[in-house]
Motif scaffolding. Structure first.
Motif, PDB file in Angstrom:
ATOM      1  N   MET A   1     -33.036  83.214 -36.431  1.00  0.00           N
ATOM      2  CA  MET A   1     -33.072  84.300 -36.719  1.00  0.00           C
ATOM      3  C   MET A   1     -34.499  85.114 -35.571  1.00  0.00           C
ATOM      4  O   MET A   1     -33.573  86.723 -35.606  1.00  0.00           O
ATOM      5  CB  MET A   1     -34.024  84.836 -38.047  1.00  0.00           C
ATOM      6  CG  MET A   1     -34.587  86.039 -39.008  1.00  0.00           C
ATOM      7  SD  MET A   1     -32.953  87.088 -39.114  1.00  0.00           S
ATOM      8  CE  MET A   1     -32.249  86.020 -40.973  1.00  0.00           C
ATOM      9  N   ARG A   2     -35.552  84.468 -35.255  1.00  0.00           N
ATOM     10  CA  ARG A   2     -35.891  85.316 -34.574  1.00  0.00           C
ATOM     11  C   ARG A   2     -35.800  85.834 -33.184  1.00  0.00           C
ATOM     12  O   ARG A   2     -35.896  87.135 -33.037  1.00  0.00           O
ATOM     13  CB  ARG A   2     -37.622  84.653 -34.000  1.00  0.00           C
ATOM     14  CG  ARG A   2     -38.253  85.121 -33.496  1.00  0.00           C
ATOM     15  CD  ARG A   2     -39.264  84.154 -32.791  1.00  0.00           C
ATOM     16  NE  ARG A   2     -40.596  85.221 -32.815  1.00  0.00           N
ATOM     17  CZ  ARG A   2     -40.921  85.935 -31.585  1.00  0.00           C
ATOM     18  NH1 ARG A   2     -39.680  85.429 -30.217  1.00  0.00           N
ATOM     19  NH2 ARG A   2     -41.674  86.581 -30.159  1.00  0.00           N
ATOM     20  N   GLU A   3     -35.140  85.000 -32.955  1.00  0.00           N
ATOM     21  CA  GLU A   3     -33.860  85.111 -31.773  1.00  0.00           C
ATOM     22  C   GLU A   3     -33.022  86.580 -31.725  1.00  0.00           C
ATOM     23  O   GLU A   3     -32.560  87.103 -30.689  1.00  0.00           O
ATOM     24  CB  GLU A   3     -33.441  83.977 -30.874  1.00  0.00           C
ATOM     25  CG  GLU A   3     -33.028  84.177 -29.522  1.00  0.00           C
ATOM     26  CD  GLU A   3     -34.141  84.412 -28.424  1.00  0.00           C
ATOM     27  OE1 GLU A   3     -33.315  85.122 -27.333  1.00  0.00           O
ATOM     28  OE2 GLU A   3     -35.512  84.505 -28.890  1.00  0.00           O
ATOM     29  N   ARG A   4     -32.966  86.044 -32.055  1.00  0.00           N
ATOM     30  CA  ARG A   4     -31.146  87.370 -32.797  1.00  0.00           C
ATOM     31  C   ARG A   4     -31.826  88.889 -33.101  1.00  0.00           C
ATOM     32  O   ARG A   4     -31.280  90.271 -32.292  1.00  0.00           O
ATOM     33  CB  ARG A   4     -30.418  87.010 -34.058  1.00  0.00           C
ATOM     34  CG  ARG A   4     -29.432  88.131 -34.275  1.00  0.00           C
ATOM     35  CD  ARG A   4     -28.583  87.955 -35.626  1.00  0.00           C
ATOM     36  NE  ARG A   4     -28.895  87.224 -36.429  1.00  0.00           N
ATOM     37  CZ  ARG A   4     -28.065  86.940 -37.886  1.00  0.00           C
ATOM     38  NH1 ARG A   4     -27.463  87.518 -38.146  1.00  0.00           N
ATOM     39  NH2 ARG A   4     -28.872  86.177 -38.829  1.00  0.00           N
ATOM     40  N   ILE A   5     -33.300  89.142 -33.647  1.00  0.00           N
ATOM     41  CA  ILE A   5     -34.094  90.365 -33.626  1.00  0.00           C
ATOM     42  C   ILE A   5     -34.679  90.168 -32.600  1.00  0.00           C
ATOM     43  O   ILE A   5     -34.150  91.739 -32.240  1.00  0.00           O
ATOM     44  CB  ILE A   5     -35.334  90.526 -34.726  1.00  0.00           C
ATOM     45  CG1 ILE A   5     -34.434  89.219 -35.991  1.00  0.00           C
ATOM     46  CG2 ILE A   5     -36.109  91.342 -34.890  1.00  0.00           C
ATOM     47  CD1 ILE A   5     -35.465  89.505 -36.959  1.00  0.00           C
ATOM     48  N   LEU A   6     -34.820  89.609 -31.601  1.00  0.00           N
ATOM     49  CA  LEU A   6     -35.527  89.754 -30.502  1.00  0.00           C
ATOM     50  C   LEU A   6     -34.589  90.237 -29.176  1.00  0.00           C
ATOM     51  O   LEU A   6     -34.619  91.105 -28.121  1.00  0.00           O
ATOM     52  CB  LEU A   6     -35.805  88.813 -29.997  1.00  0.00           C
ATOM     53  CG  LEU A   6     -36.996  88.721 -28.442  1.00  0.00           C
ATOM     54  CD1 LEU A   6     -37.521  90.397 -28.109  1.00  0.00           C
ATOM     55  CD2 LEU A   6     -37.779  87.913 -28.136  1.00  0.00           C
ATOM     56  N   GLU A   7     -33.223  89.458 -29.436  1.00  0.00           N
ATOM     57  CA  GLU A   7     -31.906  89.833 -28.667  1.00  0.00           C
ATOM     58  C   GLU A   7     -31.124  91.338 -28.102  1.00  0.00           C
ATOM     59  O   GLU A   7     -31.785  92.152 -27.978  1.00  0.00           O
ATOM     60  CB  GLU A   7     -31.214  88.600 -28.611  1.00  0.00           C
ATOM     61  CG  GLU A   7     -30.003  89.223 -27.802  1.00  0.00           C
ATOM     62  CD  GLU A   7     -30.153  89.120 -26.315  1.00  0.00           C
ATOM     63  OE1 GLU A   7     -29.288  89.224 -25.904  1.00  0.00           O
ATOM     64  OE2 GLU A   7     -30.703  88.420 -25.978  1.00  0.00           O
TER      65      GLU A   7
END
Length: 187
Positions: A1-7
């Motif tokens: 989830m964090r990586e998707r938001i950051l991406e």
């Protein structure tokens, strides 16, 4: 989830600028709830810092890979850096250095994003200084400063370059700076 938001945020921030992108747009584009965003990033500033740190890791990973290939030849290393930076500038989606872009959006010197940008610029100068010292020029710190200005100037001037000439311009300017740094001072 964090990586998707950051991406998602990284793509939006780079394309549109960090001030133009609100958390609502990031939430919408990432397909997450606002609470999920704030669970991973307390504030928008935290998200901006994460974006810059992510870009920083990418830049320095490439730098270190290139440096490792030319560990015993500082002239070849410097030329190789100019080539990959020139290739980066020639990408069709290139919008400048993220650190410079974000620093320009935040005039407050104590803004967290400015700290990341400043650290990046200091890192560039430090690495160029190391190369300049290995080149055995008379004033390596001056050469490092000149090379940093050359690179940063290229980052902000990429739209002025045509026909993918960034690499050749960087190499030619680098050669002139190194040659001048090796020449005896003129009275």
């Amino acid at each position: 989830m964090r990586e998707r938001i950051l991406e998602c945020a990284s793509t939006l921030f780079y394309r549109q600028g960090v001030r133009a992108v609100g958390v609502d747009l990031v939430v919408e584009q990432a397909g997450v709830a606002k609470t999920s965003l704030y669970r991973h990033f307390r504030t928008k500033d935290d998200l901006i810092v994460a974006f810059l740190e992510r870009e920083d890791v990418d830049f320095w990973t490439t730098w270190d890979d290139v440096a490792a290939k030319h560990a015993d030849d500082p002239a070849a290393e410097l030329a190789a850096h100019m080539r990959w930076i020139g290739a980066r500038l020639s990408r069709s989606n290139y919008r400048g250095c993220p650190q410079i872009n974000v620093a320009a959006e935040f005039p407050e010197q104590d803004h967290p994003a400015r700290h990341v940008a400043r650290s990046h610029m200091q890192g560039l100068r430090s690495r160029l200084s190391s190369i300049a010292k290995r080149l055995n020029v008379k004033h390596p710190e001056i050469l490092a400063a000149q090379l940093a200005l050359l690179i940063n100037g290229a980052f902000v001037s990429s739209e002025l370059l045509v026909n993918d000439d960034a690499t050749q311009i960087l190499l030619t300017a680098k050669d002139a700076l190194v040659e001048a740094a090796r020449s005896p001072a003129k009275a």
